[in-house]
Design an enzyme around this catalytic site. Structure first.
Site, PDB file in Angstrom:
ATOM      1  N   ALA A  84     -59.916 -60.593  -8.389  1.00 36.36           N
ATOM      2  CA  ALA A  84     -59.165 -61.711  -8.754  1.00 36.36           C
ATOM      3  C   ALA A  84     -58.482 -62.254  -7.619  1.00 36.36           C
ATOM      4  O   ALA A  84     -57.280 -62.725  -7.674  1.00 36.36           O
ATOM      5  CB  ALA A  84     -58.077 -61.096  -9.861  1.00 36.36           C
ATOM      6  N   TYR A  85     -59.213 -62.661  -6.778  1.00 32.68           N
ATOM      7  CA  TYR A  85     -59.050 -63.284  -5.678  1.00 32.68           C
ATOM      8  C   TYR A  85     -58.078 -64.626  -5.876  1.00 32.68           C
ATOM      9  O   TYR A  85     -58.627 -65.470  -6.601  1.00 32.68           O
ATOM     10  CB  TYR A  85     -60.123 -63.721  -4.625  1.00 32.68           C
ATOM     11  CG  TYR A  85     -60.107 -64.148  -3.338  1.00 32.68           C
ATOM     12  CD1 TYR A  85     -59.614 -63.266  -2.427  1.00 32.68           C
ATOM     13  CD2 TYR A  85     -60.388 -65.425  -2.945  1.00 32.68           C
ATOM     14  CE1 TYR A  85     -59.530 -63.451  -0.885  1.00 32.68           C
ATOM     15  CE2 TYR A  85     -60.095 -65.962  -1.902  1.00 32.68           C
ATOM     16  CZ  TYR A  85     -59.649 -65.086  -0.831  1.00 32.68           C
ATOM     17  OH  TYR A  85     -59.644 -65.513   0.640  1.00 32.68           O
ATOM     18  N   GLU A 145     -49.677 -56.738   6.206  1.00 32.59           N
ATOM     19  CA  GLU A 145     -48.062 -56.542   6.685  1.00 32.59           C
ATOM     20  C   GLU A 145     -47.302 -55.927   5.563  1.00 32.59           C
ATOM     21  O   GLU A 145     -46.585 -55.047   5.847  1.00 32.59           O
ATOM     22  CB  GLU A 145     -47.469 -58.012   6.954  1.00 32.59           C
ATOM     23  CG  GLU A 145     -47.946 -58.689   8.124  1.00 32.59           C
ATOM     24  CD  GLU A 145     -49.126 -59.755   7.944  1.00 32.59           C
ATOM     25  OE1 GLU A 145     -49.495 -60.498   8.691  1.00 32.59           O
ATOM     26  OE2 GLU A 145     -49.833 -59.397   6.917  1.00 32.59           O
ATOM     27  N   CYS A 180     -45.047 -62.487   3.436  1.00 30.28           N
ATOM     28  CA  CYS A 180     -45.005 -61.515   4.415  1.00 30.28           C
ATOM     29  C   CYS A 180     -43.765 -61.724   5.366  1.00 30.28           C
ATOM     30  O   CYS A 180     -43.088 -60.681   5.873  1.00 30.28           O
ATOM     31  CB  CYS A 180     -46.227 -61.111   5.013  1.00 30.28           C
ATOM     32  SG  CYS A 180     -47.350 -60.193   3.926  1.00 30.28           S
ATOM     33  N   ASN A 233     -55.108 -55.386   4.991  1.00 25.95           N
ATOM     34  CA  ASN A 233     -55.522 -56.283   3.815  1.00 25.95           C
ATOM     35  C   ASN A 233     -56.272 -55.479   2.839  1.00 25.95           C
ATOM     36  O   ASN A 233     -57.307 -54.863   3.082  1.00 25.95           O
ATOM     37  CB  ASN A 233     -55.858 -57.671   4.044  1.00 25.95           C
ATOM     38  CG  ASN A 233     -57.124 -57.947   5.033  1.00 25.95           C
ATOM     39  OD1 ASN A 233     -57.270 -57.151   5.792  1.00 25.95           O
ATOM     40  ND2 ASN A 233     -57.941 -58.903   4.307  1.00 25.95           N
ATOM     41  N   VAL A 234     -55.827 -55.691   1.486  1.00 33.45           N
ATOM     42  CA  VAL A 234     -56.715 -55.164   0.688  1.00 33.45           C
ATOM     43  C   VAL A 234     -57.047 -56.315  -0.455  1.00 33.45           C
ATOM     44  O   VAL A 234     -56.150 -56.595  -1.286  1.00 33.45           O
ATOM     45  CB  VAL A 234     -56.282 -53.901  -0.161  1.00 33.45           C
ATOM     46  CG1 VAL A 234     -57.019 -53.507  -1.333  1.00 33.45           C
ATOM     47  CG2 VAL A 234     -55.872 -53.003   0.900  1.00 33.45           C
ATOM     48  N   GLU A 235     -58.227 -56.739  -0.702  1.00 39.08           N
ATOM     49  CA  GLU A 235     -58.620 -57.874  -1.451  1.00 39.08           C
ATOM     50  C   GLU A 235     -59.004 -57.333  -2.721  1.00 39.08           C
ATOM     51  O   GLU A 235     -59.100 -56.255  -3.037  1.00 39.08           O
ATOM     52  CB  GLU A 235     -59.814 -58.813  -1.296  1.00 39.08           C
ATOM     53  CG  GLU A 235     -59.467 -59.259   0.332  1.00 39.08           C
ATOM     54  CD  GLU A 235     -60.454 -60.581   0.726  1.00 39.08           C
ATOM     55  OE1 GLU A 235     -60.206 -61.022   1.752  1.00 39.08           O
ATOM     56  OE2 GLU A 235     -61.685 -59.869   0.460  1.00 39.08           O
ATOM     57  N   CYS A 241     -48.287 -64.550   6.244  1.00 42.84           N
ATOM     58  CA  CYS A 241     -48.144 -65.520   5.357  1.00 42.84           C
ATOM     59  C   CYS A 241     -46.736 -65.707   5.069  1.00 42.84           C
ATOM     60  O   CYS A 241     -45.853 -64.753   5.559  1.00 42.84           O
ATOM     61  CB  CYS A 241     -48.678 -65.117   3.994  1.00 42.84           C
ATOM     62  SG  CYS A 241     -48.163 -63.881   3.039  1.00 42.84           S
ATOM     63  N   CYS A 293     -51.564 -58.059   1.451  1.00 41.61           N
ATOM     64  CA  CYS A 293     -51.605 -58.277   2.983  1.00 41.61           C
ATOM     65  C   CYS A 293     -51.385 -56.981   3.703  1.00 41.61           C
ATOM     66  O   CYS A 293     -50.763 -56.031   3.348  1.00 41.61           O
ATOM     67  CB  CYS A 293     -50.609 -59.404   3.293  1.00 41.61           C
ATOM     68  SG  CYS A 293     -50.678 -60.760   2.506  1.00 41.61           S
TER      69      CYS A 293
END
Length: 131
Positions: A44-45, A52, A86, A39-41, A83, A50
């Protein structure tokens, strides 16, 4: 276990400065090759990627479009399912009976399939007859 090991390893490289929740995923293409993602956040959360989705993107970028196995791992009290988005992405590239192994760093696992994760999935058959 190589698939889960790949997911565990890539999880360590996840970029999760906002949630602190690192996830690793690995998919095996029909060729047998393993593709992984984390995952790469984003500031702008929750606009991020994700694990996957990252693994699938690497698989497609490498020239494959059929996945035959999935593993996802996170540091949680129980196995964490993908999620909804995904799940649909996995269904795009895998069959309903494609095995999915969900795991925790503590060793808990849950074996399931893409079809069990996404019953009644939207697929190409739903597009037939459209104008």
């Amino acid at each position: 276990m190589a698939l889960l090991d790949a997911a565990r390893e890539v999880r360590e490289r996840a970029y999760a400065p906002y949630s602190g929740f690192k996830v690793g995923a690995a998919v095996r293409g029909a060729s047998g090759r393993i593709y992984h993602g984390c995952n790469v956040e984003n500031v702008a959360y929750p606009e991020g990627t994700c694990a996957e989705a990252g693994a699938i993107a690497l698989m497609v970028a490498s020239g494959e479009t059929d996945l035959i196995e999935v593993a996802v791992i996170a540091d949680s009290s129980g196995p964490v399912p993908p999620c909804g988005g995904c799940r649909q992405k996995l269904a795009e590239f895998g069959r309903a009976d494609t095995p999915v192994l969900l795991a925790t760093l503590g060793g808990a696992t849950l074996a399931t399939t893409i079809g069990e994760l996404l019953p009644g999935r939207f697929d190409i058959s739903h597009l037939s007859g459209t104008e």
